[in-house]
Design a protein around this motif. Structure first.
Motif, mmCIF file in Angstrom:
data_model
loop_
_atom_site.group_PDB
_atom_site.id
_atom_site.type_symbol
_atom_site.label_atom_id
_atom_site.label_comp_id
_atom_site.label_asym_id
_atom_site.label_seq_id
_atom_site.Cartn_x
_atom_site.Cartn_y
_atom_site.Cartn_z
ATOM 1 N N HIS A 26 0.823 -1.394 -0.361
ATOM 2 C CA HIS A 26 0.159 0.351 0.220
ATOM 3 C C HIS A 26 0.772 1.538 0.096
ATOM 4 C CE1 HIS A 26 -3.422 -2.759 1.693
ATOM 5 N NE2 HIS A 26 -3.193 -2.585 0.780
ATOM 6 N N VAL A 46 2.447 2.176 -3.193
ATOM 7 C CA VAL A 46 1.024 2.525 -4.650
ATOM 8 C C VAL A 46 0.791 3.882 -3.656
ATOM 9 C CG1 VAL A 46 -1.086 1.822 -5.163
ATOM 10 C CG2 VAL A 46 0.207 -0.460 -5.107
ATOM 11 N N HIS A 92 -12.169 -5.118 -6.213
ATOM 12 C CA HIS A 92 -11.202 -4.773 -6.957
ATOM 13 C C HIS A 92 -11.652 -4.999 -8.597
ATOM 14 C CE1 HIS A 92 -8.000 -7.391 -4.158
ATOM 15 N NE2 HIS A 92 -8.629 -6.062 -3.958
ATOM 16 N N VAL A 149 -8.150 3.180 -4.304
ATOM 17 C CA VAL A 149 -7.102 2.384 -3.987
ATOM 18 C C VAL A 149 -7.232 3.355 -2.784
ATOM 19 C CG1 VAL A 149 -5.020 2.111 -3.793
ATOM 20 C CG2 VAL A 149 -5.889 1.728 -6.274
ATOM 21 N N SER A 208 -3.015 -7.211 -5.943
ATOM 22 C CA SER A 208 -4.660 -7.491 -6.179
ATOM 23 C C SER A 208 -4.961 -9.274 -6.183
ATOM 24 C CB SER A 208 -5.855 -7.498 -7.162
ATOM 25 O OG SER A 208 -5.628 -5.835 -7.029
ATOM 26 N N LEU A 227 -0.292 -2.585 -8.732
ATOM 27 C CA LEU A 227 -1.527 -2.834 -7.619
ATOM 28 C C LEU A 227 -2.430 -4.763 -9.022
ATOM 29 C CD1 LEU A 227 -3.062 0.170 -8.602
ATOM 30 C CD2 LEU A 227 -3.033 -0.879 -6.362
#
Length: 186
Positions: free
Chosen positions: A15, A18, A79, A110, A50, A46
């Motif tokens: 996280h 990103v 997602h 996100v 995911s 991502l």
């Protein structure tokens, strides 16, 4: 990719990565190749993240957390929305006027997903699972990210067993395409 630690530590490190890429995108003043490279970079991160969550985190949530089916279904819906946005971004030229609104929508989706996971799902999982289980899940997540696709595939299965069977092959094809095109190398 691959930070070590238990499942929540691993995913929280993702996280932060990103969020860092999003910050770099927001600092850019124009489009061009630099923006395309950052969009590709955040897409790769991502998608890997995911896929790993879909293979291991959400099945664990279903198994160990009270109300886990409802929680996992909501996360999978998040997602799907993100993957659709990533697919649109993949098809959009960096200098296209649609790029900025799509990126803003992606960042908002996100951010909401990350906040929900870190404030709600992860604490529930930590309460429900032993430290050994959380550590094992962290290892599985790291292995899954290493084999995961790097491009959005919104129509791909997002639940076991189909996702565990198809993701490594799709990931191999994606990584071969990336190697040939130089995508993700900057």
């Amino acid at each position: 990719m691959g930070h070590g630690g238990n499942v929540t530590e691993e995913l929280m490190a993702d996280h932060r990565e990103v969020e860092d890429i999003f910050a770099r995108i927001q600092e850019l003043t124009g489009g061009g190749q630099e923006l395309r490279d950052l969009v590709d970079e955040v897409t790769i991160e991502l998608v890997r993240h995911s896929v790993a969550e879909e293979q291991y985190l959400y099945p664990a949530v279903r198994e160990h957390v009270e109300g886990g089916d409802r929680i996992a279904d909501k996360e999978l819906a998040d997602h799907r929305r993100v993957e659709e946005l990533l697919k649109q971004l993949e098809k959009t030229d960096a200098d296209d006027s649609r790029m900025s609104p799509l990126l803003q929508q992606l960042m908002e989706e996100v951010a909401a997903h990350v906040e929900d996971e870190e404030n709600n799902l992860f604490p529930l999982l930590r309460q429900a699972c032993s430290s050994e289980t959380l550590g094992d899940l962290g290892e599985k997540i790291r292995r899954a990210k290493a084999m995961a696709p790097t491009r959005p595939h919104p129509a791909a299965p997002d639940t076991p067993p189909a996702n565990k069977l198809l993701a490594p092959g799709t990931g191999l094809v994606d990584r071969a395409r990336d190697f040939v095109t130089g995508r993700g190398k900057s």
